[in-house]
Design a protein around this motif. Structure first.
Motif, PDB file in Angstrom:
ATOM      1  N   LEU A  39       1.099  -0.937  -0.171  1.00 42.16           N
ATOM      2  CA  LEU A  39      -0.585  -0.277   0.166  1.00 42.16           C
ATOM      3  C   LEU A  39       0.559   1.468   0.336  1.00 42.16           C
ATOM      4  N   ILE A  40       2.008   1.207   0.471  1.00 45.37           N
ATOM      5  CA  ILE A  40       3.066   2.303   0.701  1.00 45.37           C
ATOM      6  C   ILE A  40       3.358   2.610  -0.574  1.00 45.37           C
ATOM      7  N   SER A  41       4.281   1.442  -0.876  1.00 46.00           N
ATOM      8  CA  SER A  41       4.606   1.051  -2.451  1.00 46.00           C
ATOM      9  C   SER A  41       4.172   1.479  -3.856  1.00 46.00           C
ATOM     10  N   ASN A  42       3.368   0.984  -3.589  1.00 41.32           N
ATOM     11  CA  ASN A  42       2.857   0.510  -5.096  1.00 41.32           C
ATOM     12  C   ASN A  42       3.283  -0.663  -5.897  1.00 41.32           C
ATOM     13  N   ASP A  43       4.083  -1.565  -4.808  1.00 47.20           N
ATOM     14  CA  ASP A  43       5.296  -2.269  -5.880  1.00 47.20           C
ATOM     15  C   ASP A  43       4.082  -3.405  -5.490  1.00 47.20           C
ATOM     16  N   PRO A  44       3.930  -4.308  -6.193  1.00 48.48           N
ATOM     17  CA  PRO A  44       3.042  -5.569  -6.470  1.00 48.48           C
ATOM     18  C   PRO A  44       4.181  -6.433  -6.053  1.00 48.48           C
ATOM     19  N   ALA A  45       5.104  -6.623  -5.792  1.00 47.44           N
ATOM     20  CA  ALA A  45       6.008  -7.161  -5.931  1.00 47.44           C
ATOM     21  C   ALA A  45       6.313  -7.870  -3.949  1.00 47.44           C
ATOM     22  N   TYR A  46       5.506  -6.820  -3.176  1.00 45.50           N
ATOM     23  CA  TYR A  46       5.219  -7.267  -1.688  1.00 45.50           C
ATOM     24  C   TYR A  46       4.462  -8.162  -1.836  1.00 45.50           C
ATOM     25  N   ILE A  47       3.415  -8.690  -2.556  1.00 43.49           N
ATOM     26  CA  ILE A  47       2.362  -9.749  -2.378  1.00 43.49           C
ATOM     27  C   ILE A  47       3.039 -10.947  -3.078  1.00 43.49           C
ATOM     28  N   SER A  48       2.329 -11.872  -2.844  1.00 46.46           N
ATOM     29  CA  SER A  48       3.293 -13.037  -3.186  1.00 46.46           C
ATOM     30  C   SER A  48       1.848 -13.508  -4.038  1.00 46.46           C
ATOM     31  N   SER A  49       2.714 -14.370  -5.478  1.00 44.44           N
ATOM     32  CA  SER A  49       1.229 -14.201  -6.354  1.00 44.44           C
ATOM     33  C   SER A  49       0.892 -15.894  -5.641  1.00 44.44           C
ATOM     34  N   HIS A  50       1.126 -15.834  -4.360  1.00 48.46           N
ATOM     35  CA  HIS A  50       0.481 -17.682  -4.074  1.00 48.46           C
ATOM     36  C   HIS A  50      -0.550 -17.796  -3.900  1.00 48.46           C
ATOM     37  N   ARG A  51      -2.195 -18.623  -4.355  1.00 50.92           N
ATOM     38  CA  ARG A  51      -3.077 -18.740  -4.295  1.00 50.92           C
ATOM     39  C   ARG A  51      -4.015 -17.293  -4.751  1.00 50.92           C
ATOM     40  N   GLY A  52      -3.066 -16.353  -6.200  1.00 55.57           N
ATOM     41  CA  GLY A  52      -3.952 -15.061  -7.110  1.00 55.57           C
ATOM     42  C   GLY A  52      -3.816 -14.172  -5.854  1.00 55.57           C
ATOM     43  N   ALA A  53      -3.000 -14.541  -4.896  1.00 55.36           N
ATOM     44  CA  ALA A  53      -2.854 -12.645  -4.175  1.00 55.36           C
ATOM     45  C   ALA A  53      -3.130 -11.493  -4.693  1.00 55.36           C
ATOM     46  N   ARG A  54      -1.944 -11.323  -5.344  1.00 49.02           N
ATOM     47  CA  ARG A  54      -1.072 -10.155  -6.771  1.00 49.02           C
ATOM     48  C   ARG A  54      -2.155 -10.053  -7.404  1.00 49.02           C
ATOM     49  N   SER A  55      -2.734 -10.329  -7.516  1.00 51.27           N
ATOM     50  CA  SER A  55      -3.855 -10.590  -8.694  1.00 51.27           C
ATOM     51  C   SER A  55      -5.393  -9.972  -7.973  1.00 51.27           C
ATOM     52  N   ILE A  56      -5.709 -10.861  -6.736  1.00 54.63           N
ATOM     53  CA  ILE A  56      -6.591 -10.375  -5.589  1.00 54.63           C
ATOM     54  C   ILE A  56      -6.466  -8.827  -5.214  1.00 54.63           C
ATOM     55  N   ILE A  57      -5.010  -8.500  -4.824  1.00 53.45           N
ATOM     56  CA  ILE A  57      -5.345  -7.407  -4.318  1.00 53.45           C
ATOM     57  C   ILE A  57      -5.506  -6.411  -5.379  1.00 53.45           C
ATOM     58  N   GLN A  58      -4.217  -6.174  -6.839  1.00 48.30           N
ATOM     59  CA  GLN A  58      -4.970  -5.900  -7.384  1.00 48.30           C
ATOM     60  C   GLN A  58      -6.761  -5.174  -7.843  1.00 48.30           C
ATOM     61  N   GLN A  59      -7.439  -6.221  -7.926  1.00 46.72           N
ATOM     62  CA  GLN A  59      -8.275  -6.319  -8.223  1.00 46.72           C
ATOM     63  C   GLN A  59      -8.966  -4.543  -7.305  1.00 46.72           C
ATOM     64  N   VAL A  60      -8.656  -4.250  -6.654  1.00 47.57           N
ATOM     65  CA  VAL A  60      -9.618  -2.586  -5.982  1.00 47.57           C
ATOM     66  C   VAL A  60      -8.310  -1.926  -6.360  1.00 47.57           C
ATOM     67  N   ASP A  61      -8.170  -0.605  -5.841  1.00 47.48           N
ATOM     68  CA  ASP A  61      -7.499   0.627  -5.888  1.00 47.48           C
ATOM     69  C   ASP A  61      -6.695   0.521  -4.692  1.00 47.48           C
ATOM     70  N   ARG A  62      -5.562   1.107  -5.020  1.00 49.80           N
ATOM     71  CA  ARG A  62      -4.380   0.972  -3.959  1.00 49.80           C
ATOM     72  C   ARG A  62      -5.547   2.006  -2.980  1.00 49.80           C
ATOM     73  N   ASP A  63      -5.692   3.289  -3.397  1.00 44.69           N
ATOM     74  CA  ASP A  63      -5.900   4.009  -2.548  1.00 44.69           C
ATOM     75  C   ASP A  63      -7.598   3.980  -2.510  1.00 44.69           C
ATOM     76  N   VAL A  64      -8.386   2.558  -2.934  1.00 45.39           N
ATOM     77  CA  VAL A  64      -9.268   3.171  -2.178  1.00 45.39           C
ATOM     78  C   VAL A  64      -9.186   1.913  -1.592  1.00 45.39           C
ATOM     79  N   ILE A  65      -9.019   1.535  -1.176  1.00 45.18           N
ATOM     80  CA  ILE A  65      -7.893   0.566  -0.105  1.00 45.18           C
ATOM     81  C   ILE A  65      -7.240   1.144   1.058  1.00 45.18           C
ATOM     82  N   ILE A  66      -6.729   2.588   1.486  1.00 46.35           N
ATOM     83  CA  ILE A  66      -6.024   2.886   1.998  1.00 46.35           C
ATOM     84  C   ILE A  66      -7.209   3.983   2.659  1.00 46.35           C
ATOM     85  N   GLU A  67      -7.726   4.611   1.768  1.00 45.51           N
ATOM     86  CA  GLU A  67      -9.568   5.048   1.997  1.00 45.51           C
ATOM     87  C   GLU A  67     -10.090   4.605   2.951  1.00 45.51           C
TER      88      GLU A  67
END
Length: 84
Positions: free
Chosen positions: A46-74
């Motif tokens: 959330l701080i860096s907007n670098d998806p490498a922080y999130i593992s691709s295990h179980r599609g986690a990287r794709s899942i977190i990117q489904q919602v805009d990062r700014d919306v999650i923070i808000e």
């Protein structure tokens, strides 16, 4: 049984909160399974907007990117302020 002939009203703010919650829980579980500290990894993303922080295990990287990062923070800030 619901009458499907009538117009249904959806609360978009509530649907957004539920989607964010569901996504974060799924991502956290996947990170935990891989032995990562989910809070640190999600915060790093959330701080860096670098998806490498999130593992691709179980599609986690794709899942977190489904919602805009700014919306999650808000939503996280709103939740924290309303529940503190």
């Amino acid at each position: 049984m619901k009458d499907l002939q009538k117009t249904q009203v959806f609360n978009s703010a509530e649907l957004r909160k539920e989607a964010i919650h569901s996504n974060l829980v799924s991502v956290a579980k996947a990170l935990d399974e891989r032995g990562y500290n989910a809070v640190h990894q999600i915060a790093g993303y959330l701080i860096s907007n670098d998806p490498a922080y999130i593992s691709s295990h179980r599609g986690a990287r794709s899942i977190i990117q489904q919602v805009d990062r700014d919306v999650i923070i808000e939503e996280l800030v709103k939740f924290y302020l309303e529940n503190k």
